[in-house]
Design a protein around this motif. Structure first.
Motif, PDB file in Angstrom:
ATOM      1  N   LEU A  30      -2.176 -31.525  -7.126  1.00 44.40           N
ATOM      2  CA  LEU A  30      -2.386 -32.658  -6.230  1.00 44.40           C
ATOM      3  C   LEU A  30      -1.788 -32.247  -4.898  1.00 44.40           C
ATOM      4  O   LEU A  30      -0.593 -31.978  -4.797  1.00 44.40           O
ATOM      5  CB  LEU A  30      -1.709 -33.925  -6.761  1.00 44.40           C
ATOM      6  CG  LEU A  30      -2.316 -34.492  -8.038  1.00 44.40           C
ATOM      7  CD1 LEU A  30      -1.489 -35.680  -8.527  1.00 44.40           C
ATOM      8  CD2 LEU A  30      -3.760 -34.909  -7.821  1.00 44.40           C
ATOM      9  N   ILE A  31      -2.630 -32.156  -3.887  1.00 42.94           N
ATOM     10  CA  ILE A  31      -2.209 -31.748  -2.542  1.00 42.94           C
ATOM     11  C   ILE A  31      -2.147 -32.997  -1.677  1.00 42.94           C
ATOM     12  O   ILE A  31      -3.150 -33.665  -1.477  1.00 42.94           O
ATOM     13  CB  ILE A  31      -3.189 -30.738  -1.923  1.00 42.94           C
ATOM     14  CG1 ILE A  31      -3.471 -29.570  -2.876  1.00 42.94           C
ATOM     15  CG2 ILE A  31      -2.696 -30.278  -0.563  1.00 42.94           C
ATOM     16  CD1 ILE A  31      -2.313 -28.675  -3.146  1.00 42.94           C
ATOM     17  N   ARG A  32      -0.957 -33.297  -1.173  1.00 40.52           N
ATOM     18  CA  ARG A  32      -0.743 -34.482  -0.334  1.00 40.52           C
ATOM     19  C   ARG A  32      -0.532 -34.013   1.100  1.00 40.52           C
ATOM     20  O   ARG A  32       0.358 -33.206   1.363  1.00 40.52           O
ATOM     21  CB  ARG A  32       0.481 -35.230  -0.847  1.00 40.52           C
ATOM     22  CG  ARG A  32       0.702 -36.588  -0.265  1.00 40.52           C
ATOM     23  CD  ARG A  32       1.933 -37.276  -0.884  1.00 40.52           C
ATOM     24  NE  ARG A  32       2.085 -37.050  -2.308  1.00 40.52           N
ATOM     25  CZ  ARG A  32       1.551 -37.802  -3.281  1.00 40.52           C
ATOM     26  NH1 ARG A  32       0.816 -38.833  -2.972  1.00 40.52           N
ATOM     27  NH2 ARG A  32       1.766 -37.518  -4.550  1.00 40.52           N
ATOM     28  N   VAL A  33      -1.402 -34.481   2.009  1.00 39.06           N
ATOM     29  CA  VAL A  33      -1.301 -34.112   3.425  1.00 39.06           C
ATOM     30  C   VAL A  33      -1.270 -35.361   4.296  1.00 39.06           C
ATOM     31  O   VAL A  33      -1.707 -36.427   3.887  1.00 39.06           O
ATOM     32  CB  VAL A  33      -2.470 -33.194   3.872  1.00 39.06           C
ATOM     33  CG1 VAL A  33      -2.439 -31.873   3.137  1.00 39.06           C
ATOM     34  CG2 VAL A  33      -3.805 -33.873   3.700  1.00 39.06           C
TER      35      VAL A  33
ATOM     36  N   TYR B 292       2.111 -30.064  -9.301  1.00 37.74           N
ATOM     37  CA  TYR B 292       1.345 -29.781 -10.505  1.00 37.74           C
ATOM     38  C   TYR B 292       0.860 -31.094 -11.101  1.00 37.74           C
ATOM     39  O   TYR B 292       1.573 -32.088 -11.123  1.00 37.74           O
ATOM     40  CB  TYR B 292       2.236 -29.037 -11.505  1.00 37.74           C
ATOM     41  CG  TYR B 292       1.574 -28.773 -12.830  1.00 37.74           C
ATOM     42  CD1 TYR B 292       0.576 -27.815 -12.941  1.00 37.74           C
ATOM     43  CD2 TYR B 292       1.944 -29.480 -13.958  1.00 37.74           C
ATOM     44  CE1 TYR B 292      -0.041 -27.561 -14.156  1.00 37.74           C
ATOM     45  CE2 TYR B 292       1.339 -29.228 -15.183  1.00 37.74           C
ATOM     46  CZ  TYR B 292       0.355 -28.278 -15.274  1.00 37.74           C
ATOM     47  OH  TYR B 292      -0.255 -28.040 -16.475  1.00 37.74           O
ATOM     48  N   ALA B 293      -0.387 -31.081 -11.593  1.00 40.10           N
ATOM     49  CA  ALA B 293      -0.956 -32.269 -12.230  1.00 40.10           C
ATOM     50  C   ALA B 293      -1.449 -31.873 -13.612  1.00 40.10           C
ATOM     51  O   ALA B 293      -2.253 -30.946 -13.737  1.00 40.10           O
ATOM     52  CB  ALA B 293      -2.106 -32.819 -11.393  1.00 40.10           C
TER      53      ALA B 293
ATOM     54  N   VAL C 237      -4.308 -37.811  -0.699  1.00 49.94           N
ATOM     55  CA  VAL C 237      -4.034 -36.959  -1.853  1.00 49.94           C
ATOM     56  C   VAL C 237      -5.349 -36.346  -2.313  1.00 49.94           C
ATOM     57  O   VAL C 237      -6.349 -37.050  -2.465  1.00 49.94           O
ATOM     58  CB  VAL C 237      -3.390 -37.766  -2.996  1.00 49.94           C
ATOM     59  CG1 VAL C 237      -3.125 -36.873  -4.196  1.00 49.94           C
ATOM     60  CG2 VAL C 237      -2.113 -38.434  -2.532  1.00 49.94           C
ATOM     61  N   HIS C 238      -5.327 -35.033  -2.549  1.00 52.17           N
ATOM     62  CA  HIS C 238      -6.539 -34.302  -2.898  1.00 52.17           C
ATOM     63  C   HIS C 238      -6.321 -33.499  -4.175  1.00 52.17           C
ATOM     64  O   HIS C 238      -5.496 -32.587  -4.195  1.00 52.17           O
ATOM     65  CB  HIS C 238      -6.936 -33.378  -1.745  1.00 52.17           C
ATOM     66  CG  HIS C 238      -7.043 -34.115  -0.450  1.00 52.17           C
ATOM     67  ND1 HIS C 238      -8.182 -34.800  -0.087  1.00 52.17           N
ATOM     68  CD2 HIS C 238      -6.138 -34.331   0.535  1.00 52.17           C
ATOM     69  CE1 HIS C 238      -7.980 -35.381   1.081  1.00 52.17           C
ATOM     70  NE2 HIS C 238      -6.748 -35.117   1.473  1.00 52.17           N
ATOM     71  N   PRO C 239      -7.057 -33.816  -5.242  1.00 48.84           N
ATOM     72  CA  PRO C 239      -6.949 -33.021  -6.469  1.00 48.84           C
ATOM     73  C   PRO C 239      -7.707 -31.703  -6.320  1.00 48.84           C
ATOM     74  O   PRO C 239      -8.830 -31.677  -5.829  1.00 48.84           O
ATOM     75  CB  PRO C 239      -7.591 -33.915  -7.532  1.00 48.84           C
ATOM     76  CG  PRO C 239      -8.514 -34.804  -6.774  1.00 48.84           C
ATOM     77  CD  PRO C 239      -7.939 -34.959  -5.391  1.00 48.84           C
ATOM     78  N   VAL C 240      -7.059 -30.625  -6.709  1.00 49.64           N
ATOM     79  CA  VAL C 240      -7.648 -29.300  -6.610  1.00 49.64           C
ATOM     80  C   VAL C 240      -7.320 -28.540  -7.892  1.00 49.64           C
ATOM     81  O   VAL C 240      -6.201 -28.617  -8.386  1.00 49.64           O
ATOM     82  CB  VAL C 240      -7.074 -28.522  -5.393  1.00 49.64           C
ATOM     83  CG1 VAL C 240      -7.604 -27.112  -5.337  1.00 49.64           C
ATOM     84  CG2 VAL C 240      -7.361 -29.253  -4.098  1.00 49.64           C
ATOM     85  N   GLN C 241      -8.278 -27.822  -8.415  1.00 45.20           N
ATOM     86  CA  GLN C 241      -8.077 -27.024  -9.625  1.00 45.20           C
ATOM     87  C   GLN C 241      -8.213 -25.556  -9.271  1.00 45.20           C
ATOM     88  O   GLN C 241      -9.290 -25.106  -8.882  1.00 45.20           O
ATOM     89  CB  GLN C 241      -9.113 -27.428 -10.672  1.00 45.20           C
ATOM     90  CG  GLN C 241      -8.995 -26.683 -11.966  1.00 45.20           C
ATOM     91  CD  GLN C 241      -8.304 -27.493 -13.035  1.00 45.20           C
ATOM     92  OE1 GLN C 241      -7.894 -28.615 -12.797  1.00 45.20           O
ATOM     93  NE2 GLN C 241      -8.172 -26.931 -14.197  1.00 45.20           N
ATOM     94  N   LEU C 242      -7.130 -24.790  -9.375  1.00 45.42           N
ATOM     95  CA  LEU C 242      -7.193 -23.355  -9.147  1.00 45.42           C
ATOM     96  C   LEU C 242      -7.455 -22.677 -10.479  1.00 45.42           C
ATOM     97  O   LEU C 242      -6.749 -22.933 -11.454  1.00 45.42           O
ATOM     98  CB  LEU C 242      -5.878 -22.840  -8.564  1.00 45.42           C
ATOM     99  CG  LEU C 242      -5.465 -23.389  -7.208  1.00 45.42           C
ATOM    100  CD1 LEU C 242      -4.171 -22.742  -6.757  1.00 45.42           C
ATOM    101  CD2 LEU C 242      -6.547 -23.172  -6.179  1.00 45.42           C
ATOM    102  N   ILE C 243      -8.452 -21.810 -10.529  1.00 46.57           N
ATOM    103  CA  ILE C 243      -8.796 -21.095 -11.754  1.00 46.57           C
ATOM    104  C   ILE C 243      -8.501 -19.611 -11.539  1.00 46.57           C
ATOM    105  O   ILE C 243      -8.956 -19.018 -10.564  1.00 46.57           O
ATOM    106  CB  ILE C 243     -10.279 -21.317 -12.124  1.00 46.57           C
ATOM    107  CG1 ILE C 243     -10.509 -22.810 -12.366  1.00 46.57           C
ATOM    108  CG2 ILE C 243     -10.657 -20.498 -13.349  1.00 46.57           C
ATOM    109  CD1 ILE C 243     -11.954 -23.198 -12.524  1.00 46.57           C
ATOM    110  N   PHE C 244      -7.739 -19.043 -12.446  1.00 53.34           N
ATOM    111  CA  PHE C 244      -7.310 -17.654 -12.347  1.00 53.34           C
ATOM    112  C   PHE C 244      -8.195 -16.798 -13.263  1.00 53.34           C
ATOM    113  O   PHE C 244      -7.898 -16.613 -14.439  1.00 53.34           O
ATOM    114  CB  PHE C 244      -5.830 -17.530 -12.717  1.00 53.34           C
ATOM    115  CG  PHE C 244      -4.936 -18.262 -11.768  1.00 53.34           C
ATOM    116  CD1 PHE C 244      -4.347 -17.602 -10.707  1.00 53.34           C
ATOM    117  CD2 PHE C 244      -4.696 -19.624 -11.920  1.00 53.34           C
ATOM    118  CE1 PHE C 244      -3.529 -18.278  -9.818  1.00 53.34           C
ATOM    119  CE2 PHE C 244      -3.882 -20.311 -11.035  1.00 53.34           C
ATOM    120  CZ  PHE C 244      -3.298 -19.632  -9.977  1.00 53.34           C
TER     121      PHE C 244
END
Length: 126
Positions: free
Chosen positions: A101-104, A76-77, A29-36
């Motif tokens: 949260l990206i789960r691969v 979404y987290a 699981v990888h936490p990622v924050q996308l900023i617009f």
């Protein structure tokens, strides 16, 4: 004197098809924050827009991760932990963001490479 002979070398890369059936597969699981940055500060995504963004991001990750990793879920987290361990809350004074949260799933010996792949795919679509 003897002549020095330079040995020939080659570099090979391996995809999922090269991994044996006995490889240990692991889900990470990888936490990622996308900023617009182009969206006005203080804008809050509705649940409908957030769901649409998640679907789009999920489709792009499925297509872009290639053979080494399989997307299990992009969710979404509300809060994600940054590397410093500090909590980051989505705040209205900043550019809108979408914490994920990206789960691969992939070979355990390649799990350290999952996050760079994820980030590369996300940068290509953004």
């Amino acid at each position: 004197g003897k002549a020095f002979v330079k040995p020939e070398m080659s570099v090979e890369t391996y995809g999922l098809e090269d991994i044996s059936d006995t490889s240990i597969m692991e889900t990470t699981v990888h936490p990622v924050q996308l900023i617009f940055k182009s969206v006005p500060a203080g804008y809050a995504f509705s649940s409908r827009v957030r769901a649409s963004l998640l679907r789009f991001i999920g489709e792009m990750l499925e297509d872009g991760l290639g053979g080494a990793f399989k997307l299990i879920e992009a969710s979404y987290a509300d809060i994600i932990l940054l590397q410093s361990g500090a909590r980051f809350l989505q705040a209205g004074a900043y550019a809108p963001s979408l914490p994920l949260l990206i789960r691969v799933r992939g070979p355990s010996d390649l799990s350290n490479f999952a996050l760079p792949y994820i980030i590369q795919v996300l940068r290509e679509i953004g």
